[in-house]
Design a protein around this motif. Structure first.
Motif, PDB file in Angstrom:
ATOM      1  N   CYS A 127       0.822  -1.210   0.000  1.00  0.00           N
ATOM      2  CA  CYS A 127       0.000   0.000   0.000  1.00  0.00           C
ATOM      3  C   CYS A 127       0.854   1.257   0.000  1.00  0.00           C
ATOM      4  O   CYS A 127       0.410   2.318  -0.451  1.00  0.00           O
TER       5      CYS A 127
ATOM      6  N   ASN B 273       0.903   1.153  -4.587  1.00  0.00           N
ATOM      7  CA  ASN B 273      -0.518   0.939  -4.341  1.00  0.00           C
ATOM      8  C   ASN B 273      -1.248   0.729  -5.662  1.00  0.00           C
ATOM      9  O   ASN B 273      -1.329   1.621  -6.497  1.00  0.00           O
TER      10      ASN B 273
ATOM     11  N   CYS C  16      -6.673   0.479   0.208  1.00  0.00           N
ATOM     12  CA  CYS C  16      -5.670  -0.590   0.229  1.00  0.00           C
ATOM     13  C   CYS C  16      -5.355  -0.942   1.672  1.00  0.00           C
ATOM     14  O   CYS C  16      -5.148  -0.054   2.504  1.00  0.00           O
TER      15      CYS C  16
ATOM     16  N   ASN D 210      -2.749  -3.450   3.863  1.00  0.00           N
ATOM     17  CA  ASN D 210      -1.608  -4.357   3.827  1.00  0.00           C
ATOM     18  C   ASN D 210      -1.815  -5.515   4.798  1.00  0.00           C
ATOM     19  O   ASN D 210      -2.274  -5.329   5.924  1.00  0.00           O
TER      20      ASN D 210
ATOM     21  N   CYS E  79      -7.673  -5.059  -1.571  1.00  0.00           N
ATOM     22  CA  CYS E  79      -8.318  -3.808  -1.956  1.00  0.00           C
ATOM     23  C   CYS E  79      -9.775  -3.838  -1.510  1.00  0.00           C
ATOM     24  O   CYS E  79     -10.435  -4.884  -1.581  1.00  0.00           O
TER      25      CYS E  79
END
Length: 453
Positions: free
Chosen positions: A258, A262, A268, A270, A277
């Motif tokens: 992210c 990204n 986003c 992580n 997403c």
């Protein structure tokens, strides 16, 4: 008398024989020596190195073949290979500490002689290679030591295997690695030793028989955190997707996708070794799991009443009345309201109002053409003009006429959502001979979405 002379000569012959036998192979060494497996012979033990506090009374320790000497710190040691050591009278030996003459002793069993001198222990120095002078100094011959300095340097000496006679008539080590007389393989390294040499494998290899084979470091954990790749003589570490190798080239650390790159269209998140997403309200994740598509709530689920219609826009929806007509106007089609000519109240009002809806993304670049207005009926000998009648108090829009019967609404200021704008676009139609004048309005509802994507 003859018998006595014969025995004396026989004894001297035996002693001489003992001195010349210098090729005996020893497997057990006498006191003061230890077996050297590489040179295959006995070597002297350095008692000064291994015996703690070997000499007392401020004396210094000097290593000697098979033993050691305790000498005054001011004493000088002189080696004379040509002549035997000169004798020292007992009176001089007793005062050796002050005159510089030195007496020797062995730590095995030492004895004090009259006058304050020292004598070498018979136990420590006994053997055919030992001689004791009248001044109590010990003179040793060491047939097992290849570094022995011969009593007569002009004679050729016989050196042990791995040694050769030098120009100074002493035995010195042969460096087989430098001279090229070793038999190490091309994949091995020659290491010189005293009197010999050894063949070692290169780093990353191990000896198996006479060959060097690669060490598979990947089979001996824990070299790598995640993946280990073996290479000839070495290895390197790899990380799984979503991880990267740390500075120590061993540990794998998570990549924050992210922050780094990204790829998500909206949100986003992580996670360890990967990322996911997500979409904002009113959108759904597309099949590529990266982009977001507008959810048309008007086709799925909405909260609009039966007398309302659902209008979908980027990121949501709104409900508008199905009959938007105001007083004095009559609904003639789905979105068109007409004020009858027969109604006297309609003389000062636009003849018709058409309701339109559109949506744009937040922070759209400007200037930008966003909507076109066009006359639906064309009369002969008429002139059409276009203007923004209301809804442009802050100057966000501009209406540019593109033809005698059309105009383009231009966005000239960036708009941030969510927000709703209602703009009345008016078309005035006037007869060229001045017989009549009429007005039509297009009421445009502009919905600015909450997102710029």
């Amino acid at each position: 008398m003859l018998q006595t002379l014969f025995l004396t000569m026989l004894t001297l012959a035996l002693v001489k024989s003992q001195y010349t036998e210098e090729t005996i192979t020893y497997t057990q060494c006498t006191d003061g020596y230890e077996w050297d497996p590489i040179r295959q012979q006995c070597k002297d033990i350095d008692e000064c190195d291994i015996v703690p506090d070997a000499c007392k009374g401020g004396m210094k320790c000097v290593n000697h073949y098979g033993g050691y000497l305790c000498l005054p710190k001011t004493a000088q040691i002189i080696v004379n290979n040509e002549h035997p050591q000169q004798e020292t009278p007992a009176a001089e030996a007793s005062s050796g500490a002050t005159t510089g003459t030195v007496a020797a002793r062995s730590m095995a069993t030492s004895g004090v002689v009259p006058g304050g001198g020292f004598m070498a222990s018979a136990t420590a120095v006994a053997g055919p290679e030992v001689q004791t002078g009248r001044n109590n100094f010990v003179i040793r011959r060491n047939p097992a030591d290849p570094q022995r300095i011969p009593s007569n340097p002009s004679h050729r000496i016989q050196c042990a295997a791995g040694y050769e006679q030098s120009e100074h008539n002493v035995c010195q080590d042969i460096d087989e690695c430098t001279s090229g007389t070793h038999n190490c393989r091309t994949d091995q390294v020659c290491i010189n030793l005293r009197g010999s040499f050894t063949c070692q494998c290169l780093p990353g290899y191990q000896k198996r028989g006479e060959q060097c084979v690669d060490i598979d470091e990947c089979t001996v954990p824990p070299y790598c955190h995640q993946r280990c790749v073996n290479t000839p003589g070495s290895f390197y570490c790899q990380c799984s997707p979503g991880f990267q190798l740390a500075a120590n080239n061993y540990t794998c650390v998570d990549i924050n996708e992210c922050d780094a790159s990204n790829q998500c269209a909206q949100q986003c998140y992580n996670i360890l070794g990967s990322f996911i997403c997500q979409c904002n309200q009113g959108y759904e994740l597309s099949s590529d799991r990266l982009n977001c598509e507008d959810i048309n709530e008007c086709e799925t689920t909405n909260e609009c009443r039966e007398d309302e219609m659902c209008w979908n826009y980027h990121g949501g929806f709104r409900c508008y009345p199905r009959n938007p007509c105001q007083d004095h106007y009559v609904l003639t089609s789905e979105n068109r309201c007409v004020c009858p000519v027969s109604n006297t109240m309609c003389r000062e009002l636009p003849q018709s109002i058409v309701y339109k809806y559109m949506s744009i993304r937040s922070d759209r670049s400007v200037p930008s053409d966003i909507f076109q207005i066009q006359a639906t009926m064309i009369y002969a000998n008429t002139i059409n003009t276009f203007r923004i009648k209301s809804g442009n108090e802050n100057g966000e829009f501009y209406l540019r006429q593109t033809s005698p019967v059309s105009a383009m609404l231009v966005l000239v200021k960036s708009l941030s959502g969510p927000r709703e704008y209602i703009v009345d676009l008016e078309m005035l139609t006037v007869s060229s001979i001045g017989t009549f004048r009429t007005s039509s309005v297009l009421r445009l509802t502009i919905i600015v979405g909450p997102f710029s994507f």
